[in-house]
Design a protein around this motif. Structure first.
Motif, PDB file in Angstrom:
ATOM      1  N   VAL A 101     -13.406 -14.896   5.591  1.00  0.00           N
ATOM      2  CA  VAL A 101     -12.625 -14.095   6.545  1.00  0.00           C
ATOM      3  C   VAL A 101     -12.266 -12.758   5.910  1.00  0.00           C
ATOM      4  O   VAL A 101     -11.722 -12.712   4.803  1.00  0.00           O
ATOM      5  N   LEU A 102     -12.591 -11.684   6.592  1.00  0.00           N
ATOM      6  CA  LEU A 102     -12.185 -10.346   6.175  1.00  0.00           C
ATOM      7  C   LEU A 102     -11.066  -9.882   7.094  1.00  0.00           C
ATOM      8  O   LEU A 102     -11.148 -10.051   8.309  1.00  0.00           O
ATOM      9  N   ASP A 103     -10.034  -9.296   6.508  1.00  0.00           N
ATOM     10  CA  ASP A 103      -8.813  -8.962   7.237  1.00  0.00           C
ATOM     11  C   ASP A 103      -8.691  -7.449   7.402  1.00  0.00           C
ATOM     12  O   ASP A 103      -8.545  -6.715   6.419  1.00  0.00           O
ATOM     13  N   ALA A 104      -8.751  -6.976   8.647  1.00  0.00           N
ATOM     14  CA  ALA A 104      -8.644  -5.542   8.908  1.00  0.00           C
ATOM     15  C   ALA A 104      -7.310  -4.984   8.424  1.00  0.00           C
ATOM     16  O   ALA A 104      -7.246  -3.849   7.942  1.00  0.00           O
ATOM     17  N   ASP A 105      -6.239  -5.776   8.521  1.00  0.00           N
ATOM     18  CA  ASP A 105      -4.938  -5.300   8.053  1.00  0.00           C
ATOM     19  C   ASP A 105      -4.950  -5.062   6.546  1.00  0.00           C
ATOM     20  O   ASP A 105      -4.319  -4.130   6.045  1.00  0.00           O
ATOM     21  N   ALA A 106      -5.667  -5.923   5.806  1.00  0.00           N
ATOM     22  CA  ALA A 106      -5.771  -5.734   4.356  1.00  0.00           C
ATOM     23  C   ALA A 106      -6.524  -4.443   4.044  1.00  0.00           C
ATOM     24  O   ALA A 106      -6.138  -3.676   3.152  1.00  0.00           O
ATOM     25  N   PHE A 107      -7.601  -4.190   4.795  1.00  0.00           N
ATOM     26  CA  PHE A 107      -8.323  -2.920   4.609  1.00  0.00           C
ATOM     27  C   PHE A 107      -7.418  -1.737   4.956  1.00  0.00           C
ATOM     28  O   PHE A 107      -7.438  -0.711   4.284  1.00  0.00           O
ATOM     29  N   ALA A 108      -6.620  -1.891   6.019  1.00  0.00           N
ATOM     30  CA  ALA A 108      -5.728  -0.798   6.444  1.00  0.00           C
ATOM     31  C   ALA A 108      -4.692  -0.479   5.368  1.00  0.00           C
ATOM     32  O   ALA A 108      -4.320   0.685   5.185  1.00  0.00           O
ATOM     33  N   ARG A 109      -4.235  -1.509   4.650  1.00  0.00           N
ATOM     34  CA  ARG A 109      -3.304  -1.265   3.537  1.00  0.00           C
ATOM     35  C   ARG A 109      -4.032  -0.600   2.366  1.00  0.00           C
ATOM     36  O   ARG A 109      -3.515   0.318   1.728  1.00  0.00           O
ATOM     37  N   GLN A 110      -5.237  -1.073   2.106  1.00  0.00           N
ATOM     38  CA  GLN A 110      -6.041  -0.577   0.980  1.00  0.00           C
ATOM     39  C   GLN A 110      -6.338   0.923   1.119  1.00  0.00           C
ATOM     40  O   GLN A 110      -6.282   1.664   0.137  1.00  0.00           O
ATOM     41  N   VAL A 111      -6.650   1.370   2.344  1.00  0.00           N
ATOM     42  CA  VAL A 111      -7.077   2.771   2.522  1.00  0.00           C
ATOM     43  C   VAL A 111      -5.917   3.765   2.509  1.00  0.00           C
ATOM     44  O   VAL A 111      -6.153   4.968   2.555  1.00  0.00           O
ATOM     45  N   VAL A 112      -4.662   3.263   2.415  1.00  0.00           N
ATOM     46  CA  VAL A 112      -3.518   4.174   2.282  1.00  0.00           C
ATOM     47  C   VAL A 112      -2.727   3.892   1.000  1.00  0.00           C
ATOM     48  O   VAL A 112      -1.542   4.205   0.907  1.00  0.00           O
ATOM     49  N   GLU A 113      -3.395   3.319   0.019  1.00  0.00           N
ATOM     50  CA  GLU A 113      -2.761   3.137  -1.288  1.00  0.00           C
ATOM     51  C   GLU A 113      -2.515   4.520  -1.901  1.00  0.00           C
ATOM     52  O   GLU A 113      -3.221   5.487  -1.587  1.00  0.00           O
ATOM     53  N   PRO A 114      -1.530   4.645  -2.800  1.00  0.00           N
ATOM     54  CA  PRO A 114      -1.294   5.939  -3.461  1.00  0.00           C
ATOM     55  C   PRO A 114      -2.573   6.475  -4.110  1.00  0.00           C
ATOM     56  O   PRO A 114      -3.332   5.724  -4.722  1.00  0.00           O
ATOM     57  N   GLY A 115      -2.795   7.772  -3.916  1.00  0.00           N
ATOM     58  CA  GLY A 115      -3.959   8.413  -4.503  1.00  0.00           C
ATOM     59  C   GLY A 115      -5.194   8.422  -3.619  1.00  0.00           C
ATOM     60  O   GLY A 115      -6.195   9.042  -3.962  1.00  0.00           O
ATOM     61  N   THR A 116      -5.130   7.750  -2.463  1.00  0.00           N
ATOM     62  CA  THR A 116      -6.302   7.705  -1.579  1.00  0.00           C
ATOM     63  C   THR A 116      -6.299   8.889  -0.614  1.00  0.00           C
ATOM     64  O   THR A 116      -5.233   9.398  -0.243  1.00  0.00           O
ATOM     65  N   PRO A 117      -7.490   9.306  -0.165  1.00  0.00           N
ATOM     66  CA  PRO A 117      -7.547  10.343   0.873  1.00  0.00           C
ATOM     67  C   PRO A 117      -6.834   9.906   2.151  1.00  0.00           C
ATOM     68  O   PRO A 117      -6.264  10.731   2.859  1.00  0.00           O
ATOM     69  N   GLY A 118      -6.847   8.599   2.431  1.00  0.00           N
ATOM     70  CA  GLY A 118      -6.182   8.085   3.631  1.00  0.00           C
ATOM     71  C   GLY A 118      -4.688   8.339   3.617  1.00  0.00           C
ATOM     72  O   GLY A 118      -4.111   8.797   4.612  1.00  0.00           O
ATOM     73  N   LEU A 119      -4.058   8.072   2.474  1.00  0.00           N
ATOM     74  CA  LEU A 119      -2.615   8.300   2.378  1.00  0.00           C
ATOM     75  C   LEU A 119      -2.306   9.796   2.487  1.00  0.00           C
ATOM     76  O   LEU A 119      -1.349  10.190   3.165  1.00  0.00           O
ATOM     77  N   ALA A 120      -3.134  10.621   1.852  1.00  0.00           N
ATOM     78  CA  ALA A 120      -2.919  12.074   1.930  1.00  0.00           C
ATOM     79  C   ALA A 120      -2.999  12.550   3.380  1.00  0.00           C
ATOM     80  O   ALA A 120      -2.184  13.370   3.828  1.00  0.00           O
ATOM     81  N   ALA A 121      -3.964  12.026   4.131  1.00  0.00           N
ATOM     82  CA  ALA A 121      -4.132  12.429   5.534  1.00  0.00           C
ATOM     83  C   ALA A 121      -2.954  11.966   6.388  1.00  0.00           C
ATOM     84  O   ALA A 121      -2.461  12.712   7.244  1.00  0.00           O
ATOM     85  N   VAL A 122      -2.491  10.741   6.157  1.00  0.00           N
ATOM     86  CA  VAL A 122      -1.341  10.224   6.921  1.00  0.00           C
ATOM     87  C   VAL A 122      -0.090  11.044   6.603  1.00  0.00           C
ATOM     88  O   VAL A 122       0.662  11.439   7.497  1.00  0.00           O
ATOM     89  N   ALA A 123       0.128  11.328   5.316  1.00  0.00           N
ATOM     90  CA  ALA A 123       1.321  12.075   4.903  1.00  0.00           C
ATOM     91  C   ALA A 123       1.306  13.498   5.465  1.00  0.00           C
ATOM     92  O   ALA A 123       2.360  14.051   5.814  1.00  0.00           O
ATOM     93  N   ALA A 124       0.111  14.093   5.578  1.00  0.00           N
ATOM     94  CA  ALA A 124       0.009  15.447   6.127  1.00  0.00           C
ATOM     95  C   ALA A 124       0.312  15.461   7.628  1.00  0.00           C
ATOM     96  O   ALA A 124       0.973  16.373   8.132  1.00  0.00           O
ATOM     97  N   ARG A 125      -0.155  14.435   8.329  1.00  0.00           N
ATOM     98  CA  ARG A 125       0.041  14.382   9.793  1.00  0.00           C
ATOM     99  C   ARG A 125       1.437  13.882  10.154  1.00  0.00           C
ATOM    100  O   ARG A 125       1.999  14.267  11.183  1.00  0.00           O
ATOM    101  N   PHE A 126       1.998  13.004   9.315  1.00  0.00           N
ATOM    102  CA  PHE A 126       3.313  12.404   9.600  1.00  0.00           C
ATOM    103  C   PHE A 126       4.249  12.687   8.424  1.00  0.00           C
ATOM    104  O   PHE A 126       4.398  11.836   7.541  1.00  0.00           O
ATOM    105  N   PRO A 127       4.873  13.861   8.389  1.00  0.00           N
ATOM    106  CA  PRO A 127       5.769  14.179   7.261  1.00  0.00           C
ATOM    107  C   PRO A 127       6.910  13.160   7.151  1.00  0.00           C
ATOM    108  O   PRO A 127       7.312  12.542   8.144  1.00  0.00           O
ATOM    109  N   ASN A 128       7.380  12.997   5.936  1.00  0.00           N
ATOM    110  CA  ASN A 128       8.544  12.141   5.637  1.00  0.00           C
ATOM    111  C   ASN A 128       8.291  10.652   5.875  1.00  0.00           C
ATOM    112  O   ASN A 128       9.208   9.929   6.259  1.00  0.00           O
TER     113      ASN A 128
END
Length: 198
Positions: free
Chosen positions: A28-55
């Protein structure tokens, strides 16, 4: 390799069924686990989320899911903006993992995705398992589980397609409104049907 979708709705019991499938030997592969993984500190995903959603970052630089959730659950535009960032990254992480498993000789994968049908992913699956409960029970479980009031529970339910509207897309339906033994018996039947497909 055959891909099977596992979906449901918030507080429908998808995690319980996912665990049961793993116990039966499913990969079983869990999409929620991938969703957490792609916004870990240092990832491009987290940078993109932080830029679009300040604070929405903690002082330690991690994603504050409670703050982000408060912004997107009641606002379809904000939710769509978040999904536009996260979903392609999750899809890429999923494909990479599937390729790894295929190279290891894994024959079938169950992809656990809350918004499988909302995102139109069912067409790429060899079958879809839907976890279903009546809406009043779903809402009661959600309120009890997350300590939500009526309005907050309704907002979260409104963010997903109702379970009854997902039913036509399902190959198999697991009714999780009874006890665990009843759910387990249904899951075992579904897994046998999956195995029978080769």
């Amino acid at each position: 390799m055959r891909l099977y979708g596992l979906t449901g709705g918030i507080a429908s019991g998808k995690s319980t069924v996912s665990r049961m499938l793993r116990e039966l030997g499913a990969q079983v592969l869990d999409a929620d686990a991938f969703a957490r993984q792609v916004v870990e500190p240092g990832t491009p995903g987290l940078a993109a989320v932080a830029a679009r959603f300040p604070n929405v970052l903690t002082p330690e630089g991690r994603l504050d899911r409670v703050k982000l959730g408060a912004r997107v659950f009641g606002d379809a535009t904000e939710r769509a903006a978040l999904n536009a960032i996260i979903h392609p990254l999750v899809g890429q992480a999923f494909l990479e993992r599937v390729q790894e498993l295929a190279a290891q000789g894994v024959e079938r994968v169950v992809y656990d995705v809350p918004l499988l049908i909302e995102n139109g992913l069912q067409g790429g699956m060899d079958g879809v398992i839907l976890i279903w409960v009546p809406r009043p029970l779903q809402k009661a479980r959600l309120m009890a589980r997350d300590g939500l009031d009526d309005a907050a529970a309704e907002a979260r339910l409104a963010a997903q397609l109702p379970l009854d509207e997902k039913r036509p897309h399902a190959t198999w339906i697991v009714d999780n409104s009874g006890d665990l033994a009843s759910t387990r018996a249904q899951v075992e039947r579904v897994w046998q049907a999956v195995l029978a497909r080769g």
